[in-house]
Write a protein that holds these residues in place. Sequence first.
Motif, PDB file in Angstrom:
ATOM      1  N   SER A   1       0.815  -1.217   0.000  1.00 55.95           N
ATOM      2  CA  SER A   1       0.000   0.000   0.000  1.00 55.95           C
ATOM      3  C   SER A   1       0.850   1.270   0.000  1.00 55.95           C
ATOM      4  O   SER A   1       0.310   2.353   0.085  1.00 55.95           O
ATOM      5  CB  SER A   1      -0.920   0.013   1.221  1.00 55.95           C
ATOM      6  N   ASN A   2       2.163   1.130  -0.087  1.00 58.02           N
ATOM      7  CA  ASN A   2       3.014   2.318  -0.092  1.00 58.02           C
ATOM      8  C   ASN A   2       4.132   2.112  -1.100  1.00 58.02           C
ATOM      9  O   ASN A   2       5.029   1.311  -0.865  1.00 58.02           O
ATOM     10  CB  ASN A   2       3.599   2.562   1.296  1.00 58.02           C
ATOM     11  N   PRO A   3       4.117   2.751  -2.269  1.00 59.99           N
ATOM     12  CA  PRO A   3       3.094   3.711  -2.690  1.00 59.99           C
ATOM     13  C   PRO A   3       1.851   3.005  -3.227  1.00 59.99           C
ATOM     14  O   PRO A   3       1.900   1.815  -3.515  1.00 59.99           O
ATOM     15  CB  PRO A   3       3.800   4.469  -3.820  1.00 59.99           C
ATOM     16  N   PRO A   4       0.721   3.714  -3.393  1.00 59.36           N
ATOM     17  CA  PRO A   4      -0.470   3.066  -3.962  1.00 59.36           C
ATOM     18  C   PRO A   4      -0.163   2.485  -5.337  1.00 59.36           C
ATOM     19  O   PRO A   4       0.553   3.080  -6.137  1.00 59.36           O
ATOM     20  CB  PRO A   4      -1.483   4.223  -4.042  1.00 59.36           C
ATOM     21  N   ARG A   5      -0.716   1.314  -5.601  1.00 56.84           N
ATOM     22  CA  ARG A   5      -0.461   0.632  -6.870  1.00 56.84           C
ATOM     23  C   ARG A   5      -1.785   0.199  -7.492  1.00 56.84           C
ATOM     24  O   ARG A   5      -2.764  -0.044  -6.793  1.00 56.84           O
ATOM     25  CB  ARG A   5       0.423  -0.603  -6.657  1.00 56.84           C
ATOM     26  N   THR A   6      -1.794   0.107  -8.795  1.00 56.62           N
ATOM     27  CA  THR A   6      -2.940  -0.428  -9.511  1.00 56.62           C
ATOM     28  C   THR A   6      -2.435  -1.510 -10.449  1.00 56.62           C
ATOM     29  O   THR A   6      -1.284  -1.481 -10.892  1.00 56.62           O
ATOM     30  CB  THR A   6      -3.661   0.661 -10.325  1.00 56.62           C
ATOM     31  N   PRO A   7      -3.280  -2.494 -10.793  1.00 61.68           N
ATOM     32  CA  PRO A   7      -2.814  -3.595 -11.648  1.00 61.68           C
ATOM     33  C   PRO A   7      -2.281  -3.137 -12.995  1.00 61.68           C
ATOM     34  O   PRO A   7      -1.448  -3.806 -13.599  1.00 61.68           O
ATOM     35  CB  PRO A   7      -4.071  -4.454 -11.812  1.00 61.68           C
ATOM     36  N   SER A   8      -2.759  -1.988 -13.494  1.00 63.04           N
ATOM     37  CA  SER A   8      -2.332  -1.535 -14.818  1.00 63.04           C
ATOM     38  C   SER A   8      -1.192  -0.535 -14.765  1.00 63.04           C
ATOM     39  O   SER A   8      -0.795   0.013 -15.784  1.00 63.04           O
ATOM     40  CB  SER A   8      -3.524  -0.906 -15.555  1.00 63.04           C
ATOM     41  N   ASP A   9      -0.643  -0.288 -13.587  1.00 65.00           N
ATOM     42  CA  ASP A   9       0.431   0.699 -13.448  1.00 65.00           C
ATOM     43  C   ASP A   9       1.455   0.146 -12.465  1.00 65.00           C
ATOM     44  O   ASP A   9       1.653   0.688 -11.383  1.00 65.00           O
ATOM     45  CB  ASP A   9      -0.148   2.028 -12.942  1.00 65.00           C
ATOM     46  N   ASN A  10       2.104  -0.951 -12.847  1.00 64.46           N
ATOM     47  CA  ASN A  10       2.885  -1.679 -11.858  1.00 64.46           C
ATOM     48  C   ASN A  10       4.097  -2.361 -12.484  1.00 64.46           C
ATOM     49  O   ASN A  10       4.336  -3.541 -12.265  1.00 64.46           O
ATOM     50  CB  ASN A  10       2.003  -2.711 -11.156  1.00 64.46           C
ATOM     51  N   ASP A  11       4.853  -1.621 -13.297  1.00 57.25           N
ATOM     52  CA  ASP A  11       6.065  -2.183 -13.888  1.00 57.25           C
ATOM     53  C   ASP A  11       7.168  -2.261 -12.842  1.00 57.25           C
ATOM     54  O   ASP A  11       7.109  -1.638 -11.787  1.00 57.25           O
ATOM     55  CB  ASP A  11       6.540  -1.316 -15.055  1.00 57.25           C
ATOM     56  N   ALA A  12       8.194  -3.030 -13.133  1.00 56.41           N
ATOM     57  CA  ALA A  12       9.360  -3.127 -12.264  1.00 56.41           C
ATOM     58  C   ALA A  12      10.585  -3.361 -13.134  1.00 56.41           C
ATOM     59  O   ALA A  12      10.486  -3.873 -14.251  1.00 56.41           O
ATOM     60  CB  ALA A  12       9.200  -4.258 -11.252  1.00 56.41           C
ATOM     61  N   ILE A  13      11.743  -2.970 -12.625  1.00 56.68           N
ATOM     62  CA  ILE A  13      12.993  -3.147 -13.357  1.00 56.68           C
ATOM     63  C   ILE A  13      13.926  -4.022 -12.537  1.00 56.68           C
ATOM     64  O   ILE A  13      14.241  -3.722 -11.379  1.00 56.68           O
ATOM     65  CB  ILE A  13      13.653  -1.789 -13.667  1.00 56.68           C
ATOM     66  N   GLY A  14      14.337  -5.137 -13.127  1.00 52.20           N
ATOM     67  CA  GLY A  14      15.210  -6.087 -12.452  1.00 52.20           C
ATOM     68  C   GLY A  14      16.623  -6.012 -12.978  1.00 52.20           C
ATOM     69  O   GLY A  14      16.887  -5.476 -14.051  1.00 52.20           O
ATOM     70  N   ASP A  28      17.497  -9.353  -8.887  1.00 47.45           N
ATOM     71  CA  ASP A  28      17.022  -8.412  -7.882  1.00 47.45           C
ATOM     72  C   ASP A  28      16.282  -7.295  -8.590  1.00 47.45           C
ATOM     73  O   ASP A  28      16.265  -7.217  -9.819  1.00 47.45           O
ATOM     74  CB  ASP A  28      18.186  -7.859  -7.060  1.00 47.45           C
ATOM     75  N   PHE A  29      15.652  -6.416  -7.809  1.00 48.01           N
ATOM     76  CA  PHE A  29      14.847  -5.349  -8.385  1.00 48.01           C
ATOM     77  C   PHE A  29      15.171  -4.021  -7.731  1.00 48.01           C
ATOM     78  O   PHE A  29      15.564  -3.967  -6.563  1.00 48.01           O
ATOM     79  CB  PHE A  29      13.347  -5.651  -8.206  1.00 48.01           C
ATOM     80  N   VAL A  30      15.012  -2.956  -8.505  1.00 49.10           N
ATOM     81  CA  VAL A  30      15.080  -1.618  -7.930  1.00 49.10           C
ATOM     82  C   VAL A  30      13.943  -1.501  -6.919  1.00 49.10           C
ATOM     83  O   VAL A  30      12.784  -1.783  -7.245  1.00 49.10           O
ATOM     84  CB  VAL A  30      14.955  -0.534  -9.016  1.00 49.10           C
ATOM     85  N   ARG A  31      14.269  -1.084  -5.694  1.00 54.23           N
ATOM     86  CA  ARG A  31      13.279  -1.081  -4.622  1.00 54.23           C
ATOM     87  C   ARG A  31      13.108   0.320  -4.036  1.00 54.23           C
ATOM     88  O   ARG A  31      14.000   1.159  -4.135  1.00 54.23           O
ATOM     89  CB  ARG A  31      13.703  -2.058  -3.511  1.00 54.23           C
ATOM     90  N   ASP A  32      11.954   0.523  -3.406  1.00 53.70           N
ATOM     91  CA  ASP A  32      11.692   1.808  -2.769  1.00 53.70           C
ATOM     92  C   ASP A  32      12.150   1.776  -1.313  1.00 53.70           C
ATOM     93  O   ASP A  32      12.807   0.827  -0.861  1.00 53.70           O
ATOM     94  CB  ASP A  32      10.227   2.201  -2.900  1.00 53.70           C
ATOM     95  N   SER A  33      11.770   2.785  -0.525  1.00 54.71           N
ATOM     96  CA  SER A  33      12.280   2.938   0.833  1.00 54.71           C
ATOM     97  C   SER A  33      11.816   1.844   1.774  1.00 54.71           C
ATOM     98  O   SER A  33      12.448   1.593   2.814  1.00 54.71           O
ATOM     99  CB  SER A  33      11.874   4.306   1.399  1.00 54.71           C
ATOM    100  N   ILE A  34      10.704   1.159   1.453  1.00 55.45           N
ATOM    101  CA  ILE A  34      10.225   0.082   2.315  1.00 55.45           C
ATOM    102  C   ILE A  34      10.560  -1.290   1.739  1.00 55.45           C
ATOM    103  O   ILE A  34      10.080  -2.300   2.251  1.00 55.45           O
ATOM    104  CB  ILE A  34       8.710   0.205   2.570  1.00 55.45           C
ATOM    105  N   GLY A  35      11.342  -1.322   0.670  1.00 51.49           N
ATOM    106  CA  GLY A  35      11.768  -2.594   0.105  1.00 51.49           C
ATOM    107  C   GLY A  35      10.867  -3.157  -0.960  1.00 51.49           C
ATOM    108  O   GLY A  35      11.133  -4.243  -1.495  1.00 51.49           O
ATOM    109  N   ALA A  36       9.791  -2.467  -1.307  1.00 59.32           N
ATOM    110  CA  ALA A  36       8.896  -2.934  -2.364  1.00 59.32           C
ATOM    111  C   ALA A  36       9.501  -2.642  -3.729  1.00 59.32           C
ATOM    112  O   ALA A  36      10.318  -1.733  -3.879  1.00 59.32           O
ATOM    113  CB  ALA A  36       7.538  -2.245  -2.242  1.00 59.32           C
TER     114      ALA A  36
END
Length: 271
Positions: A1-14, A28-36
């Motif tokens: 829930s941090n940051p808010p995510r939607t199924p159609s706006d949820n890419d990631a870079i590994g 591994d993946f680029v992660r945010d401040s909480i590890g998501a």
Amino acid sequence: SNPPRTPSDNDAIGFTSGANIEQCLKLDFVRDSIGAYQNPVVLNAQGQPAITLRSFEIPIAGIDVAGRMFAIFATDDNKQTGAPGEPGFSTRSVLAVSDDDGNTYHYLYDFSAPQCSLCNGAKFINAAIVSGTDGYLYFWGSQGGTGYRNSSVFLARKLASSMAQPGGMQYFTGLAKGAVTPNWSAAELDAVQLFQDVDGTPPTPNNCTGELGVDYNTFVQRWVMLYNCTDKTPANPSGIYMRFAQQPWGSWGAPQTIFNSQRDRGLCHFI
């Protein structure tokens, strides 16, 4: 829930630091401040999102130039309010740069854009990038919008030293009769298709390219292109096609089917 995510706006870079593909590579993946997993966002000069990145609006290709990470992002889905299961596809691509290992991306310029918003016409929405030995970066592209997976393949190049600045693109317009030297134009509209795919029995011309990948293979000393195609003939069922050429702009020869399923289209980006 941090940051808010939607199924159609949820890419990631590994990414991986592994160098031996005979072993299981740790991704591994680029992660945010909480590890998501951190969704890539292309920022404008004011630090706000410069483009939308929703369904079929995605990172397309990237390359390192002098230690900077340049990436092409596709955006402007032509069916922004389409029903679930009936997505459109991007009609514009932009170039962005990251100087912090993919944590943030900054908009540089439109890479390929139509003459009006959400229109067809841009020829480098899906794209593959390869660094040449002549100081140029070479780009192979296909159309988006209603041309997605119904496109020809086009070629362009740009000096690597000017990648960060707009302008300077050269679009392949063909070979003079009896010549081997390519002709180039500064206008994307002038770009011509590299080859013609066919469908049916008897075979009839039918463009079919969507996703694609290109690289120079030193073992066969040829440029190798993989792309997905729904066309089918007695010699080639639909699936992932492979073509070879001695030059980026050369004769790409007849296709060979290497996978018989459109579900394998992600393999277009692996040579």
